[in-house]
Design a protein around this motif. Structure first.
Motif, short mmCIF file in Angstrom:
data_model
loop_
_atom_site.label_atom_id
_atom_site.label_comp_id
_atom_site.label_asym_id
_atom_site.label_seq_id
_atom_site.Cartn_x
_atom_site.Cartn_y
_atom_site.Cartn_z
N GLY A 218 0.82 -1.21 0.00
CA GLY A 218 0.00 0.00 0.00
C GLY A 218 0.84 1.25 0.00
O GLY A 218 0.53 2.23 -0.70
N ASP A 219 1.94 1.24 0.77
CA ASP A 219 2.84 2.40 0.79
C ASP A 219 3.47 2.60 -0.58
O ASP A 219 3.63 3.74 -1.04
N MET A 221 2.22 1.76 -3.48
CA MET A 221 1.20 2.30 -4.39
C MET A 221 1.11 3.81 -4.26
O MET A 221 1.07 4.55 -5.26
N LEU A 222 1.10 4.30 -3.02
CA LEU A 222 1.00 5.75 -2.80
C LEU A 222 2.25 6.46 -3.25
O LEU A 222 2.19 7.56 -3.83
N ASP A 228 -4.35 8.42 -6.01
CA ASP A 228 -5.30 7.73 -6.88
C ASP A 228 -4.92 6.26 -7.11
O ASP A 228 -5.70 5.50 -7.70
N LYS A 229 -3.71 5.89 -6.70
CA LYS A 229 -3.24 4.51 -6.77
C LYS A 229 -3.25 3.97 -8.21
O LYS A 229 -3.23 4.74 -9.17
N ALA A 230 -3.26 2.66 -8.34
CA ALA A 230 -3.23 2.03 -9.66
C ALA A 230 -4.63 1.97 -10.25
O ALA A 230 -5.63 1.86 -9.53
N HIS A 249 -5.62 -2.85 -0.94
CA HIS A 249 -5.04 -1.56 -1.30
C HIS A 249 -5.51 -1.01 -2.65
O HIS A 249 -5.08 0.08 -3.05
N ARG A 251 -7.63 0.98 -5.32
CA ARG A 251 -8.50 2.16 -5.28
C ARG A 251 -9.96 1.72 -5.38
O ARG A 251 -10.29 0.83 -6.15
#
Length: 341
Positions: A218-219, A221-222, A228-230, A249, A251
């Motif tokens: 998750g970290d 991704m951010l 907005d992530k993947a 994780h 979106r």
């Protein structure tokens, strides 16, 4: 000619058999290279649920036309080709609607029917796809797994400009990452727990590579995609941990596509999947258009296959190839059998 036969898990024999007769509508292919994939390894270990013994293996293949049967047009002797290994009924609902990869009676060469592991292989011409003359036989044998990746990308629709996360840096994961970039994705993050595999993903063009033993998914991704992530997450590892990461994780309202085959019953948080209105999609093999796009991506230099070839073995050393894979799991990507040696 020689034909490989796995008579029991871990037991391979070679038999002298006649060169197959070419029937009308068929071509005879002189087999050059065969790739070994994860499903083949399951057969080797006796863990493939849909394969019985004895079985002649081989479904990732390249070769050249040796003979053309009556009524076949569009091919020439000496032409480089690959083979689509699905054997389908042509009558069920999926087949009638163009989705023959989902045939109700689907069989796959090398698993439920005879594979290509022999010096020559007679096959229906409609299953044969021409390869560019400047494409190597190694690359030709890897069009099949690349077609898996192309079909997986298609499951998300148009990925132009999208941010993609790929969980798992095995051969399929790296091919999915390359196919995503080649088909227009803005950026791709690949995760794994092996620095060796992640280095290979980076060599093949992944924008971001993350070892999730050391960094929270998750970290990451951010960090790499922002809040907005993947847009799409591909699970190419296929276990509760990776699917759990994807569901936790992703979106809200985004898409997860399962590419890998789960080895056991999954235990994942469907409540979160539901609460976040996530689309959990799947992908199964490929169709002809995926083969054609796979070839195009290689031809245009958008996918590179050579870095994924780990080692070659002679045809009679098929068993040694499996033993090598078992002994070098972390560092092995694709092992190629040289059939004519």
């Amino acid at each position: 000619m020689l034909q490989q036969v796995m008579t029991a898990p871990g037991v391979i024999e070679f038999n002298e058999v006649p060169v197959p007769e070419v029937m009308p509508g068929q071509v005879l292919v002189k087999i050059q290279k065969i790739g070994i994939c994860g499903s083949d390894i399951h057969v080797y270990h006796g863990k493939h649920p849909f394969t019985k013994y004895p079985v002649t293996q081989g479904h990732e293949v390249s070769g050249e036309i040796a003979q053309i049967g009556q009524g076949v047009e569009g091919f020439s002797v000496g032409q480089k080709v690959t083979i689509q290994p699905q054997v389908v009924c042509g009558k069920c609902y999926p087949c009638r609607h163009g989705k023959y990869n989902l045939c109700e009676e689907l069989k796959v060469m090398g698993f439920q029917t005879t594979g290509v592991a022999s010096h020559y292989f007679a096959v229906d011409a409609q299953k044969v796809t021409p390869l560019p003359e400047d494409m190597s036989f190694d690359e030709g044998a890897m069009i099949e797994p690349l077609a898996v990746a192309v079909h997986a990308i298609r499951q998300a629709g148009d990925v132009t400009g999208l941010k993609i996360a790929v969980l798992g840096a095995g051969p399929i994961g790296i091919l999915v990452a390359q196919a995503a970039k080649g088909m227009g994705a803005q950026s791709v993050m690949v995760t794994d727990i092996s620095d060796v595999r992640l280095a290979k993903a980076k060599e093949c063009g992944a924008d971001y590579c993350v070892n999730t033993k050391n960094t929270d998914f998750g970290d990451a991704m951010l960090e790499y995609f922002g809040p907005d992530k993947a847009d799409v997450i591909y699970d190419c590892a296929g276990n509760d941990i990776t699917m759990g990461q994807a569901i936790k994780h992703a979106r809200k309202g985004s898409t997860i596509i399962l590419v890998a085959v789960f080895a056991s019953m999954a235990k994942v948080d469907l409540a979160v999947l539901n609460d976040h209105e996530l689309d959990l999609n799947t992908t199964m093999m490929y169709r002809n258009e995926d083969y054609l796009d796979a070839i195009r991506l290689v031809n245009e230099g958008k996918v590179t296959l050579a870095p994924l070839v780990s080692k070659h073995f002679a045809f009679r050393d098929y068993l040694k190839a499996y033993q090598y894979i078992d002994d070098n799991r972390e560092t092995t990507m694709k092992v190629i059998i040289n059939v004519q040696e």
